[in-house]
Design a protein around this motif. Structure first.
Motif, PDB file in Angstrom:
ATOM      1  N   ILE A  89       0.848  -1.192   0.000  1.00 47.84           N
ATOM      2  CA  ILE A  89       0.000   0.000   0.000  1.00 47.84           C
ATOM      3  C   ILE A  89       0.884   1.243   0.000  1.00 47.84           C
ATOM      4  CG2 ILE A  89      -1.795   1.276   1.223  1.00 47.84           C
ATOM      5  CD1 ILE A  89      -2.761  -1.446   2.330  1.00 47.84           C
ATOM      6  N   MET A  90       0.792   2.022  -1.079  1.00 41.65           N
ATOM      7  CA  MET A  90       1.585   3.241  -1.226  1.00 41.65           C
ATOM      8  C   MET A  90       0.812   4.480  -0.758  1.00 41.65           C
ATOM      9  SD  MET A  90       4.211   1.766  -2.393  1.00 41.65           S
ATOM     10  CE  MET A  90       5.290   3.093  -2.869  1.00 41.65           C
ATOM     11  N   GLN A  91      -0.496   4.507  -1.040  1.00 45.17           N
ATOM     12  CA  GLN A  91      -1.340   5.635  -0.654  1.00 45.17           C
ATOM     13  C   GLN A  91      -2.702   5.126  -0.214  1.00 45.17           C
ATOM     14  OE1 GLN A  91      -1.896   8.547  -3.754  1.00 45.17           O
ATOM     15  NE2 GLN A  91       0.282   8.729  -4.171  1.00 45.17           N
ATOM     16  N   VAL A  92      -3.322   5.874   0.710  1.00 43.56           N
ATOM     17  CA  VAL A  92      -4.703   5.642   1.124  1.00 43.56           C
ATOM     18  C   VAL A  92      -5.428   6.972   1.014  1.00 43.56           C
ATOM     19  CG1 VAL A  92      -6.249   5.040   3.029  1.00 43.56           C
ATOM     20  CG2 VAL A  92      -4.130   3.750   2.705  1.00 43.56           C
ATOM     21  N   ASN A  93      -6.389   7.048   0.125  1.00 44.90           N
ATOM     22  CA  ASN A  93      -7.154   8.279  -0.103  1.00 44.90           C
ATOM     23  C   ASN A  93      -6.235   9.496  -0.271  1.00 44.90           C
ATOM     24  OD1 ASN A  93      -9.549   6.871  -0.072  1.00 44.90           O
ATOM     25  ND2 ASN A  93      -9.950   7.281   2.081  1.00 44.90           N
ATOM     26  N   GLY A  94      -5.145   9.301  -1.009  1.00 44.56           N
ATOM     27  CA  GLY A  94      -4.216  10.389  -1.298  1.00 44.56           C
ATOM     28  C   GLY A  94      -3.136  10.609  -0.259  1.00 44.56           C
ATOM     29  N   TRP A  95      -3.178   9.911   0.851  1.00 40.82           N
ATOM     30  CA  TRP A  95      -2.184  10.057   1.916  1.00 40.82           C
ATOM     31  C   TRP A  95      -1.037   9.080   1.700  1.00 40.82           C
ATOM     32  CZ3 TRP A  95      -2.342  13.664   5.831  1.00 40.82           C
ATOM     33  CH2 TRP A  95      -3.511  14.401   5.923  1.00 40.82           C
ATOM     34  N   ASP A  96       0.173   9.562   1.806  1.00 39.58           N
ATOM     35  CA  ASP A  96       1.362   8.733   1.646  1.00 39.58           C
ATOM     36  C   ASP A  96       1.445   7.717   2.774  1.00 39.58           C
ATOM     37  OD1 ASP A  96       4.591   8.754   2.587  1.00 39.58           O
ATOM     38  OD2 ASP A  96       4.138   8.253   0.503  1.00 39.58           O
ATOM     39  N   MET A  97       1.738   6.456   2.400  1.00 41.32           N
ATOM     40  CA  MET A  97       1.821   5.385   3.398  1.00 41.32           C
ATOM     41  C   MET A  97       3.196   4.720   3.410  1.00 41.32           C
ATOM     42  SD  MET A  97      -1.173   5.426   4.748  1.00 41.32           S
ATOM     43  CE  MET A  97      -1.526   3.871   5.501  1.00 41.32           C
ATOM     44  N   THR A  98       4.182   5.342   2.812  1.00 44.06           N
ATOM     45  CA  THR A  98       5.494   4.711   2.690  1.00 44.06           C
ATOM     46  C   THR A  98       6.345   4.820   3.952  1.00 44.06           C
ATOM     47  OG1 THR A  98       6.446   6.693   1.675  1.00 44.06           O
ATOM     48  CG2 THR A  98       5.557   5.000   0.188  1.00 44.06           C
ATOM     49  N   MET A  99       6.029   5.750   4.831  1.00 42.71           N
ATOM     50  CA  MET A  99       6.829   5.935   6.056  1.00 42.71           C
ATOM     51  C   MET A  99       5.916   6.107   7.260  1.00 42.71           C
ATOM     52  SD  MET A  99      10.021   5.730   5.265  1.00 42.71           S
ATOM     53  CE  MET A  99      10.857   6.497   6.630  1.00 42.71           C
ATOM     54  N   VAL A 100       5.043   5.116   7.486  1.00 43.00           N
ATOM     55  CA  VAL A 100       4.104   5.198   8.603  1.00 43.00           C
ATOM     56  C   VAL A 100       4.257   3.968   9.495  1.00 43.00           C
ATOM     57  CG1 VAL A 100       2.398   6.593   7.352  1.00 43.00           C
ATOM     58  CG2 VAL A 100       2.238   4.100   7.276  1.00 43.00           C
ATOM     59  N   THR A 101       3.829   4.116  10.740  1.00 44.49           N
ATOM     60  CA  THR A 101       3.820   2.969  11.653  1.00 44.49           C
ATOM     61  C   THR A 101       2.627   2.076  11.300  1.00 44.49           C
ATOM     62  OG1 THR A 101       2.404   4.034  13.298  1.00 44.49           O
ATOM     63  CG2 THR A 101       4.811   4.368  13.523  1.00 44.49           C
ATOM     64  N   HIS A 102       2.639   0.872  11.838  1.00 45.53           N
ATOM     65  CA  HIS A 102       1.529  -0.049  11.605  1.00 45.53           C
ATOM     66  C   HIS A 102       0.222   0.570  12.104  1.00 45.53           C
ATOM     67  CE1 HIS A 102      -0.243  -4.036  10.978  1.00 45.53           C
ATOM     68  NE2 HIS A 102      -0.974  -3.743  12.029  1.00 45.53           N
ATOM     69  N   ASP A 103       0.254   1.187  13.283  1.00 46.83           N
ATOM     70  CA  ASP A 103      -0.953   1.766  13.868  1.00 46.83           C
ATOM     71  C   ASP A 103      -1.453   2.965  13.054  1.00 46.83           C
ATOM     72  OD1 ASP A 103      -2.882   1.552  16.040  1.00 46.83           O
ATOM     73  OD2 ASP A 103      -2.118   3.505  16.685  1.00 46.83           O
TER      74      ASP A 103
END
Length: 150
Positions: A103-117
């Protein structure tokens, strides 16, 4: 424009990266058929069950997780968010999401540098009945082969 992890990324930015000159050090999205992951958009309409909105998939990974435990990471250093389970007949399967999708993006939000939570919270927002994902996909067979080699 600067890149800020966890902030919205628009499709315009993705398109700009695809046309960026090589001297900038930016890598354009890779195409399927050459052994590299393929980018794909997936739109999931959440299923309402009482008070709950169901997506029908589980995730693994995140910058706070051990990447060596991720069976979908090619080099065992990738801390991205991956789809680890898809419920048969659920909204995610109907939308075309697959096990191993990153998953690279969710509804336009970047997900490449996020925690699991952070990823979980972004995916399960109660105010959003539709989740639009940008994922990269490699064949499941290749992922299984990679995990068996390490």
């Amino acid at each position: 424009m600067s890149y800020i992890p966890g902030q919205p990324v628009t499709a315009v930015v993705v398109s700009a990266l695809a046309r960026a000159p090589p001297r900038l050090g930016l890598t354009p999205p890779r195409r399927a058929g050459n052994g590299h992951p393929k980018q794909q958009r997936v739109e999931i309409h959440k299923l309402r069950q009482g008070e709950n909105l169901i997506l029908g998939f589980s995730i693994g990974g995140g910058i706070d997780q051990d990447p060596s435990q991720n069976p979908f990471s090619e080099d065992k250093t990738d801390k991205g968010i991956y789809v680890t389970r898809v419920s048969e007949g659920g909204p995610a399967e109907i939308a075309g999401l697959q096990i191993g999708d990153k998953i690279m993006q969710v509804n336009g939000w970047d997900m490449t540098m996020v925690t699991h939570d952070q990823a979980r919270k972004r995916l399960t927002k109660r105010s959003e009945e539709v989740v639009r994902l940008l994922v990269t996909r490699q064949s499941l067979q290749k992922a299984v082969q990679q995990s068996m080699l390490s």
